[in-house]
Scaffold this motif. Structure first.
Motif, short mmCIF file in Angstrom:
data_model
loop_
_atom_site.label_atom_id
_atom_site.label_comp_id
_atom_site.label_asym_id
_atom_site.label_seq_id
_atom_site.Cartn_x
_atom_site.Cartn_y
_atom_site.Cartn_z
N GLY A 118 2.98 -4.52 -7.81
CA GLY A 118 1.63 -4.07 -7.53
C GLY A 118 1.19 -4.32 -6.11
O GLY A 118 0.99 -3.40 -5.32
N ASN A 119 1.08 -5.61 -5.75
CA ASN A 119 0.56 -5.95 -4.42
C ASN A 119 1.64 -6.06 -3.35
O ASN A 119 1.34 -6.23 -2.18
N GLY A 120 2.91 -5.97 -3.75
CA GLY A 120 4.00 -6.01 -2.77
C GLY A 120 4.30 -7.38 -2.22
O GLY A 120 5.12 -7.51 -1.30
N HIS A 121 3.70 -8.45 -2.76
CA HIS A 121 4.01 -9.78 -2.29
C HIS A 121 5.46 -10.13 -2.58
O HIS A 121 6.01 -9.76 -3.62
N VAL A 122 6.08 -10.84 -1.64
CA VAL A 122 7.50 -11.20 -1.76
C VAL A 122 7.59 -12.68 -2.07
O VAL A 122 7.05 -13.52 -1.34
N PHE A 123 8.28 -13.01 -3.16
CA PHE A 123 8.47 -14.40 -3.56
C PHE A 123 9.90 -14.82 -3.23
O PHE A 123 10.86 -14.11 -3.56
#
Length: 411
Positions: A118-123
């Motif tokens: 969804g938000n494109g955050h990379v973990f």
């Protein structure tokens, strides 16, 4: 023999909580500071936890390893471009390697990457803990979870490692597979996450759910460990393990009413394909098949397999030799193509990103890009590839040499 050798000496200690702040600038650093001694073992090196360097942090040390977030700027291709002359063009030559973007530098042995759809955050997981990268101009990185112990694994070169694998469970949970403890004590943590950027980092123990360990028993005499690849299908998630070489277990947890069940040995991959060390895990685009890589013996070249299983009963559906050495990451691009990263333990100069072209009963790996000991792979919805690497191919003094690379779509 397997990718991570559990028989070797280990070094573990709980990392201390460190001050972490998000920084909105073109370069962000996380420094490590020694953890205070807490009943240490005499000969065991201490695990270190990272600290995000912010202006006016008085205790930050200039000479400690850092995590740097770089602006998204493509690296120029090395060497001089070849002159293109119609009469001299060789059709058999490989295309030029794609450009890469160094998103994060100075990560300490990163081994896992996952991208929020969804938000494109990379973990990202590394020895330092769990990071969240928020892309933008400038980028921002946050330490999401800290305080993991560490262990030492390897044959020949030995590496300090902490958590190993990471995957999204729905849109609000993060699965972190651990490798920082002895076999029989390893855990899988599930953390609640939100769209908004996090505040101060949580402790490793601040998980919403914890599953495991898989203790010594009939299925695994010494217990299971080195939980690495994570794949989610329906109401279950699957985790590769490397405790019992004779079995090569993939463990499974079934989620009921939103709560994960016990982590149980489920699929004995070594018995199915006669090659040990399951490492990477992913799911076919239609969500119907579980895909596992067998790393094989670390000192044997070209023995990695890619296998497809029925996620309901564990039945082996397809098994392919690849000619690659140690596949540590598998992922499908949005266009449906399957890719792998090869750590290439016998010869790291042969490692890299590969497209796995399936033709009939064979996989023909097509090298896309050489990489320095890649460990995990993920794609975003636009087709950009993200790869964690143990090295960035350059000297960095006493700083950790690992990082996160982005390979723009179109390669």
């Amino acid at each position: 023999m397997r990718f991570w050798m559990n028989e070797l000496p280990s070094a573990r200690s709980l990392a201390s909580a460190l001050l972490v702040s998000a920084i909105t600038m073109t370069s962000i650093s996380a420094q490590e500071t020694p953890a205070p001694a807490e009943a240490p073992k005499a000969e065991a090196p201490k695990a270190e936890a990272p600290q995000v360097e912010a202006p006016k942090v008085e205790e930050a040390k200039a000479d400690t390893p850092k995590v740097d977030v770089k602006p998204e700027q493509a690296k120029p291709e090395s060497g001089k471009p070849e002159e293109t002359k119609p009469a001299e063009t060789k059709p058999a030559e490989a295309p030029a390697a794609p450009k890469t973007v160094e998103l994060v530098e100075h990560l300490d042995n990163p081994t896992g990457v996952a991208i929020h759809g969804g938000n494109g955050h990379v973990f990202i997981v590394s020895k330092q803990g769990v990071f969240r990268l928020v892309q933008g101009k400038p980028h921002k990185i946050f330490l999401e979870v800290e305080g993991f112990p560490t262990d030492v694994y390897g044959k020949g070169p030995k590496y300090d490692i902490g958590p190993l694998g990471v995957a999204l469970l729905g849109t609000d949970k993060l699965i972190v597979a651990d490798g920082s403890r002895p076999d029989g004590e390893e855990l899988v943590r599930i953390y609640k996450i939100e769209d908004k950027t996090p505040g101060p980092p949580r402790k490793e123990t601040d998980a919403e759910f914890t599953v495991g360990p898989i203790a010594p028993g009939d299925a695994s005499p010494k217990g299971e460990g080195n939980f690495y690849g994570v794949a989610v299908i329906g109401n279950s998630f699957y985790v590769t393990a490397n405790g019992n070489d004779a079995k090569g277990w993939v463990a499974r947890s079934v989620i009921t009413d939103g709560k994960p069940g016990n982590l149980e040995p489920w699929l004995a991959t070594k018995e199915a394909v006669n090659v040990d060390a399951p490492i990477a895990a992913t799911v076919t685009p239609d969500g119907k098949e579980l895909v596992i890589s067998q790393g094989g013996e670390v000192n044997v070249a070209g023995d990695s397999l890619v296998t497809f299983y029925n996620p309901e009963d564990g039945k082996l559906l397809k098994n392919y030799k690849t000619g690659l050495h140690d596949i540590t990451g598998l992922a499908y691009a949005p266009n449906g193509k399957l890719y792998a990263v090869d750590f290439a333990w016998p010869d790291p100069t042969q490692g890299g990103l590969f497209e796995l072209v399936i033709e009939g009963e064979e996989i023909k790996p097509k090298k896309v890009l050489s990489l320095d000991r890649p460990t995990a792979l993920a794609f975003d919805k636009d087709g950009n590839a993200y790869v964690t690497v143990f090295g960035l191919g350059k000297e960095t003094g006493d700083k950790p040499k690992g990082g996160l690379l982005k390979i723009p779509a179109g390669f």
